[in-house]
Design an enzyme around this catalytic site. Sequence first.
Site, PDB file in Angstrom:
ATOM      1  CE  LYS A 174      -3.675   2.227   2.675  1.00 54.89           C
ATOM      2  NZ  LYS A 174      -4.314   2.106   4.155  1.00 54.89           N
ATOM      3  CE  LYS A 233      -5.694   1.978  -0.272  1.00 53.51           C
ATOM      4  NZ  LYS A 233      -5.825   2.085   0.980  1.00 53.51           N
TER       5      LYS A 233
HETATM    6  C1  PBG Z   1      -8.047   3.152   5.419  1.00 52.77           C
HETATM    7  C2  PBG Z   1      -7.665   3.523   4.028  1.00 52.77           C
HETATM    8  C3  PBG Z   1      -7.527   3.819   3.148  1.00 52.77           C
HETATM    9  C4  PBG Z   1      -8.514   3.875   2.933  1.00 52.77           C
HETATM   10  C5  PBG Z   1      -8.672   2.453   2.254  1.00 52.77           C
HETATM   11  N1  PBG Z   1      -8.047   1.942   4.235  1.00 52.77           N
HETATM   12  C6  PBG Z   1      -7.180   5.677   3.528  1.00 52.77           C
HETATM   13  C7  PBG Z   1      -5.511   5.405   4.185  1.00 52.77           C
HETATM   14  O1  PBG Z   1      -5.207   5.072   3.710  1.00 52.77           O
HETATM   15  O2  PBG Z   1      -5.304   7.327   3.880  1.00 52.77           O
HETATM   16  C8  PBG Z   1      -7.965   3.974   0.304  1.00 52.77           C
HETATM   17  C9  PBG Z   1      -8.883   4.175  -0.320  1.00 52.77           C
HETATM   18  C10 PBG Z   1      -9.187   4.815  -1.302  1.00 52.77           C
HETATM   19  O3  PBG Z   1      -8.985   5.940  -2.085  1.00 52.77           O
HETATM   20  O4  PBG Z   1     -10.314   4.213  -2.089  1.00 52.77           O
HETATM   21  N2  PBG Z   1      -6.043   3.308   6.184  1.00 52.77           N
HETATM   22 ZN    ZN Z   2      -5.046   3.989   8.443  1.00 53.66          ZN
END
Ligand code: PBG
Ligand code: ZN
Length: 326
Positions: free
Chosen positions: A196, A249
Amino acid sequence: MATYPTKRLRRLRYNSIVRDLVRETTLTKNDLIYPMFVIHGENIKHEIKSMPGVFQFSIENLIEECKELVQLGIKAIILFGIPEHKDEQGSDAYSESGIIQRAIRAIKAEVKDLLIITDVCLCEYTSHGHCGLLKGEEVLNDETVSLLVKEAISHAEAGADMIAPSDMMDGRIAEIRKGLDDKGFQNIPIMSYAVKYSSGYYGPFRDAADSAPAFGDRRSHQMDIANGLEAIREAESDIEEGADIIMVKPAGAYLDIIKAVKDKFQMPTAAYQVSGEYSMIKAAGKLDWIDEERVMIESLIAIKRAGADMILTYFAKDVAKFLDKQ
Ligand code: PBG
Ligand code: ZN
């Protein structure tokens, strides 16, 4: 090997039946996971300004929406919660009466044949919007992991079918697996947000989930956008720790990463087409600058072609409707 004029690659593009026969990548409803936002309160269906067509639902409206998803042939959702009350420890995240726990129980009571995946992180539940416990401005790792284990167990106890930790703390998959197993949830799979990135594409999500950090950013735990080899190390750790599905992601700008991870580990691989990817296509479509439906499908086919087995996408309903027209 033949060459032109014997060889003519255009022969297999001759008509649509031939093209259908030789198509290498397909997109079906079975590939889709639909992200949903559930909010405390009653009779709420609030559209996210930066994500047209995506809503925050209070529980009774969430259930109606889930019924519609099942009718459309969508089989899996991932749930995000916006609690009534936020505090420094993100208590609602692991409370039996938390927003997600109540939503899961309600869906399970009323909707059949829908797989419920839950996002496990603290940022929607903490008053400071960070993904874990803070000491000063530092996001603590091990102390946060203990809370994530509690959150995962409480989701499973409420009836979640799959757990998806998105926090990017080190070592959390092993601890969550152990926590789930100790409570008798050996059969609940973990879909790890293994790779991520610290991405600007999450902007609209933070409106939807009300989870923007009050100060600073997430660079001390999410990955540097410039790193590819590190993605392999992240995926490898989570697989060793017991992840059943690994996720990359965002998706569209990270197709090289999806391919590298899939080729290297041959694991069930998910890709998250995140909020910003959705919003850009929607916005350009609304302006009539692109053909929204065509670009939507192209973006998703590209993610599958790179190696994703499943895609978390806000387009899931649009895709299901598109496929029904074919
Ligand atoms: C929570 C999370 C996030 C997303 C999914 N789970 C946000 C982040 O990490 O700030 C992002 C999903 C999206 O942008 O559609 N940690
Ligand atoms: Zn988070």
